[in-house]
Motif scaffolding. Structure first.
Motif, mmCIF file in Angstrom:
data_model
loop_
_atom_site.group_PDB
_atom_site.id
_atom_site.type_symbol
_atom_site.label_atom_id
_atom_site.label_comp_id
_atom_site.label_asym_id
_atom_site.label_seq_id
_atom_site.Cartn_x
_atom_site.Cartn_y
_atom_site.Cartn_z
ATOM 1 N N THR A 82 0.859 -1.182 0.000
ATOM 2 C CA THR A 82 0.000 0.000 0.000
ATOM 3 C C THR A 82 0.895 1.232 0.000
ATOM 4 O O THR A 82 1.960 1.234 0.620
ATOM 5 C CB THR A 82 -0.932 0.029 1.221
ATOM 6 N N TYR A 83 0.446 2.266 -0.708
ATOM 7 C CA TYR A 83 1.235 3.482 -0.872
ATOM 8 C C TYR A 83 0.491 4.657 -0.242
ATOM 9 O O TYR A 83 -0.596 5.015 -0.684
ATOM 10 C CB TYR A 83 1.478 3.759 -2.357
ATOM 11 N N GLY A 84 1.089 5.234 0.789
ATOM 12 C CA GLY A 84 0.445 6.342 1.472
ATOM 13 C C GLY A 84 -0.599 5.858 2.468
ATOM 14 O O GLY A 84 -0.832 4.662 2.651
ATOM 15 N N ARG A 85 -1.266 6.838 3.076
ATOM 16 C CA ARG A 85 -2.253 6.531 4.121
ATOM 17 C C ARG A 85 -3.629 6.379 3.484
ATOM 18 O O ARG A 85 -4.537 7.187 3.683
ATOM 19 C CB ARG A 85 -2.246 7.631 5.185
ATOM 20 N N THR A 86 -3.787 5.343 2.695
ATOM 21 C CA THR A 86 -5.020 5.111 1.963
ATOM 22 C C THR A 86 -6.091 4.512 2.867
ATOM 23 O O THR A 86 -5.814 4.055 3.984
ATOM 24 C CB THR A 86 -4.765 4.154 0.796
ATOM 25 N N ARG A 87 -7.315 4.484 2.364
ATOM 26 C CA ARG A 87 -8.386 3.813 3.095
ATOM 27 C C ARG A 87 -8.072 2.339 3.298
ATOM 28 O O ARG A 87 -8.349 1.781 4.355
ATOM 29 C CB ARG A 87 -9.723 3.971 2.347
#
Length: 283
Positions: A134-139
């Motif tokens: 996962t890339y970044g603070r995604t849902r």
């Protein structure tokens, strides 16, 4: 009064247990995310059949999937997720990331997870493990951090991929209508890095229960492949570290391919890319 996701995140950071946290504990204790009897015999081409705690399809390279994860509002968020197949040629029997179930167990033991999360940790073994990032603070990342689980789906619908990759697609049901197979998985974080300011988390995926809903004769369509690649290029627009002119050139190429080779569903999917990103107006 309904609290925002940021408020809930602050509560978690402060160590405050909320009603949402209690709901998450309930979610962790549920043996199954999807009722295995829900489908009955509605499919005529193949009787739905369970695959047990294994992947319902063979994995190779990176398989593009759609993952459903449950949010704090109880709804299921759909997102694109590339599943990296285990690499049997790796000396540790794992993936290119070096993930085995044994390394997963070690990572979980080192983490500061609560007892409920520890209960869902895959047992130590040397069987190779599939992974995802996962890339970044995604849902997806926030939901997985809260519940530790998700439903990975395999579908050949290009429009479903575009919606999952480029829009906020939340539903009351974790299973898409056009899913050919799904598998419930447990996520265990095994690595985290930062690249150009973006946090990248690597997760080992342990299948819990899978089910095949439909079988199709394989078809090769360049338009379909172009839509999938276009979602990757479109998702990187405005992301630091990617050249916008190069991304726009890719999107033009993929658009031409869909026009020449795609069917109605592929063309509808690319129109959705146009509407969501407005990339054609950027140059």
């Amino acid at each position: 009064m309904t609290r925002s996701d940021d408020e809930r995140d602050r509560d978690v950071a402060d160590g405050i247990r909320t009603d949402d946290d209690n709901d998450d504990d309930d979610a962790r204790s549920e043996p199954r995310l999807v009722d295995p009897d829900r489908f009955g015999d509605q499919h005529t081409r193949v009787v739905p059949r369970a695959t047990g705690p294994t992947w319902p399809v063979g994995l190779r390279g990176v398989t593009e999937t759609i993952v459903a994860t449950r949010g704090p509002n109880g709804r299921w968020n759909m997102a694109a997720l590339g599943v990296h197949a285990p690499d049997p040629n790796e000396p540790d029997g794992g993936t290119e990331d070096g993930a085995t179930a044994e390394s997963v167990a070690e990572a979980a033991a080192d983490a500061t997870a609560d007892a409920a999360a520890d209960d869902s940790t895959p047992s130590a073994t040397t069987e190779p493990m599939a992974t995802a990032q996962t890339y970044g603070r995604t849902r997806t990342r926030r939901n997985v951090e809260r519940t530790g689980r998700g439903v990975i789906q395999f579908t050949s619908d290009p429009l479903a991929f575009v919606d999952a990759a480029l829009t906020i697609d939340e539903r009351s049901d974790p299973i898409l209508a056009n899913t050919d197979a799904y598998v419930e998985v447990e996520f265990t974080r095994i690595d985290r890095t930062t690249d150009a300011g973006t946090e990248i988390h690597t997760w080992a995926l342990a299948p819990v229960a899978g089910r095949i809903l439909d079988e199709r004769v394989p078809r090769t369509n360049r338009g379909y492949g172009a839509v999938i690649d276009a979602t990757v290029a479109a998702s990187r627009l405005d992301v630091e570290g990617f050249d916008e002119d190069e991304l726009l050139d890719r999107l033009r190429y993929f658009s031409d391919t869909v026009d020449r080779c795609g069917g109605p569903r592929e063309r509808a999917a690319f129109e959705r890319i146009d509407d969501v990103t407005g990339w054609r107006d950027r140059r």
